[in-house]
Design a protein around this motif. Structure first.
Motif, mmCIF file in Angstrom:
data_model
loop_
_atom_site.group_PDB
_atom_site.id
_atom_site.type_symbol
_atom_site.label_atom_id
_atom_site.label_comp_id
_atom_site.label_asym_id
_atom_site.label_seq_id
_atom_site.Cartn_x
_atom_site.Cartn_y
_atom_site.Cartn_z
ATOM 1 N N SER A 80 33.585 39.559 42.621
ATOM 2 C CA SER A 80 35.006 39.917 42.586
ATOM 3 C C SER A 80 35.240 41.131 43.469
ATOM 4 C CB SER A 80 35.455 40.229 41.151
ATOM 5 O OG SER A 80 34.947 41.492 40.737
ATOM 6 N N TYR B 181 36.807 43.744 42.281
ATOM 7 C CA TYR B 181 37.089 44.831 41.332
ATOM 8 C C TYR B 181 36.572 46.160 41.884
ATOM 9 C CZ TYR B 181 37.051 47.540 37.023
ATOM 10 O OH TYR B 181 37.257 48.509 36.071
ATOM 11 N N PRO B 182 37.327 47.251 41.788
ATOM 12 C CA PRO B 182 38.589 47.414 41.049
ATOM 13 C C PRO B 182 39.847 47.247 41.907
ATOM 14 C CG PRO B 182 37.747 49.553 41.665
ATOM 15 C CD PRO B 182 36.772 48.548 42.218
ATOM 16 N N LYS C 199 43.087 45.600 43.817
ATOM 17 C CA LYS C 199 44.165 44.698 43.381
ATOM 18 C C LYS C 199 44.858 44.109 44.594
ATOM 19 C CE LYS C 199 43.892 45.097 38.875
ATOM 20 N NZ LYS C 199 43.651 43.953 37.994
ATOM 21 N N ASP D 267 43.608 40.907 42.046
ATOM 22 C CA ASP D 267 42.282 40.365 41.762
ATOM 23 C C ASP D 267 41.974 39.198 42.693
ATOM 24 O OD1 ASP D 267 41.786 42.093 39.609
ATOM 25 O OD2 ASP D 267 42.919 40.792 38.253
ATOM 26 N N SER E 292 39.284 39.344 36.944
ATOM 27 C CA SER E 292 38.113 39.440 37.819
ATOM 28 C C SER E 292 36.983 38.589 37.279
ATOM 29 C CB SER E 292 37.651 40.903 37.911
ATOM 30 O OG SER E 292 38.628 41.704 38.516
ATOM 31 N N TYR F 294 39.876 41.230 32.232
ATOM 32 C CA TYR F 294 40.905 42.245 32.396
ATOM 33 C C TYR F 294 40.391 43.540 31.755
ATOM 34 C CZ TYR F 294 44.461 38.827 33.828
ATOM 35 O OH TYR F 294 45.177 37.872 34.500
ATOM 36 N N TYR F 295 40.929 44.672 32.195
ATOM 37 C CA TYR F 295 40.425 45.966 31.731
ATOM 38 C C TYR F 295 41.576 46.851 31.252
ATOM 39 C CZ TYR F 295 36.201 44.426 34.104
ATOM 40 O OH TYR F 295 35.100 43.700 34.478
#
Length: 555
Positions: free
Chosen positions: A394, A396-397, A399, A401, A427, A444-445
């Motif tokens: 991914s 991440y972090p 954006k 995603d 992600s 998701y976080y």
């Protein structure tokens, strides 16, 4: 689901080594033999807690099992003392947290349960000049509302504290041990057993022992620790024993066995044995450890960590086999690249970093090859299918995603293909194959981590269905998310970001929330995990220790 109640049955089998005394409490035939026969390695389980309780500024102090169904833990805080009750069953959980006394009596110390009676000391741990010995009847409807016996201890600084309490029946009496600050002085209170059970007795001071004045010439070793818990026992021959638990100056978790002689003029305590134990990481004898005897006569040492968490590890040491299902570490390899995940074949173990993979020989632990991948942001996990390594990737972090799957040749670590999933909802942290479908986790976080979902995908990587996770799991993630997963049993084993916990989840028959079937202690910290074809177990990482870890399931 594993039935932990059934797992407890070996403790309560009828044993030839005990008899029942007149109080209905078992007594051992040979207490020293039972003590020295305790397993040094624990069986352990997780007890969940959904009860909010204001207990800051202190920690857990004592632990005892009660009959077949409960565990009690005492605790201290900056404002009050309290008692925790855990119910044992399919999923052990905290069912009550009861306040004992308020500040300045904020410190409930090590305690002991004998028959239906719980004896505990509650002290002012700041002024250290006031404490109460309290005895509660656990069979009462609300046992901690009204103690059945109370002894006030008021006087000189630290002399009258009550940090550790033990209780037993001895020569037609109920005998209670109260240890003061750092267990320097042991006071013994007694009451005729018949009067005690009738609720009309008086607990009177019988003897005192100032430990530092004793000769240790005939001790097995001269060490006397600052015991958090001191438990008192008598055997079939009316011999008295005291067991103290502590962490010694070498950092080892220790239980010490003493023989006690309460002659009116010359009371004496003699150290006769000592035993080192190896609890689960986080469990600490300096805080919470204690012995008692089950209703069938098995000696049991229980231990817990400093704090009561949403999932709290309880360790059990006995001289009988206790079959808690758990994952045990079988091997470990050092790797500076053990940052995101592990994967394995029968010959090799792989460390997956953000944008690189390292390959190690399983036997020697030697590095075979390492490979960095350009235009790679965040590799998360690895899964073998048809001898190829499928890695979740991914951005991440960053954006928005964006996720992809990187297919790696494990022979030379070359990138064979990248499957671009495009802009994704969440992600991608892991992807696995189960039967004819692929399953992918999109995380998701932060405040949105409840949106994390498991998706089933067809051979063209199109989403077929999706499910979210139970609230209990999401709550335990904090602001992080589900980092690892593998197919297992009828569902999946999944991990979080940091904790040594495996969650076993299954797809629901109806609805869109996964079923939480069981939680297990794990020997590795969160992150990406993988199936181990050599052992049939799992491989994972410990990021802080830069290690790859293999483990096997012990049902």
């Amino acid at each position: 689901m594993t039935n932990l109640y059934t797992s407890f049955l070996p403790w309560f089998m009828v044993l030839s080594s005990f008899v029942i005394n007149t109080t209905g409490q078992p007594k051992l035939k040979d207490f020293r033999q039972a003590f020295e026969g305790l397993n040094q390695q624990p069986s352990s389980f997780l007890a969940k807690n959904n009860i909010f309780y204001k207990a800051k500024g202190g920690h857990l102090q004592g632990i005892q099992l009660y009959k077949e169904h409960s565990i009690y833990l005492s605790g201290s805080s900056d404002k009050l003392s309290y008692m925790v009750k855990i119910h044992l069953g399919d999923q052990p959980k905290v069912v009550a947290i009861d306040t004992l006394m308020h500040s300045p009596l904020r410190h409930a110390g090590g305690f002991q349960i004998f028959d239906r009676f719980l004896a505990v000391g509650i002290e002012d741990n700041k002024e250290r000049n006031l404490a109460y010995l309290q005895v509660y009847n656990l069979e009462a409807a609300t046992p901690f509302d009204n103690p059945i016996y109370t002894v006030e201890r008021k006087g000189d600084y630290e002399r009258v504290t009550a940090g550790a309490v033990g209780i037993t029946a001895y020569q037609d009496e109920i005998l209670i041990l109260v240890a003061n600050w750092d267990s320097r002085v042991l006071d013994f209170y007694s009451c005729p057993a018949e009067d005690f059970y009738a609720g009309k007795g008086d607990l009177r001071l019988k003897n005192s022992i100032e430990v530092k004045k004793l000769s240790t010439a005939d001790w097995s070793d001269p060490k006397w620790e600052s015991y958090q818990n001191l438990n008192l026992f008598s055997d079939r021959n009316e011999q008295l024993f005291v067991v103290g638990t502590a962490k010694n100056e070498d950092g080892r978790q220790v239980a010490d066995l003493f023989k006690l002689h309460l002659k009116p003029s010359t009371p004496k305590i003699t150290k006769i044995s000592s035993k080192i134990f190896h609890p689960t990481e986080g469990v600490d004898f300096k805080a919470t450890a204690g012995l008692n005897i089950s209703t069938s006569g098995t000696l049991i040492l229980a231990a817990a960590p400093y704090q009561l968490e949403k999932s709290t590890t309880i360790d059990i040491f006995t001289n009988e086999p206790v079959n808690f299902p758990t994952w045990k570490k079988t091997e470990e390899w050092a790797s500076p690249d053990a940052r995101q995940a592990a994967a394995s074949t029968e010959q090799h173990i792989f460390a997956i970093n953000n944008h690189s993979i390292s390959k190690y020989d399983r036997v020697s632990g030697g590095l075979v090859a390492t490979k960095n991948y350009p235009n790679t942001k965040h590799l998360n996990s690895g899964f073998f299918d048809n001898e190829l390594l499928y890695c979740a990737h991914s951005n991440y972090p960053n954006k928005p995603d964006s996720s992809s799957i990187r297919i790696i040749n494990p022979q030379n670590l070359s990138l064979i293909k990248a499957i671009n999933l495009g802009e994704s909802e969440g992600s991608l942290t892991w992807v696995v194959k189960k039967q004819a479908l692929w399953y992918a986790l999109f995380a998701y976080y932060g405040q949105d981590n409840h949106l994390t979902y498991l998706a089933s995908m067809n051979k063209d990587w199109e989403v077929v269905d999706k499910w979210t996770f139970p609230e209990e799991i999401i709550d335990e993630m904090g602001r992080m998310s589900i980092s690892g997963g593998v197919p297992w049993g009828k569902g999946f084993l999944v991990t979080g970001h940091d904790e040594k916990i495996l969650y076993y989840v299954t797809l629901p028959k109806a609805g869109k929330i996964l079923n939480l079937m069981e939680k297990y202690n794990a020997p590795f910290t969160g992150q990406g995990i993988a199936l181990d074809p050599l052992t049939g177990g799992l491989v994972g990482i410990n990021r802080a220790e830069k290690a790859l870890i293999s483990s096997q399931f012990l049902p």
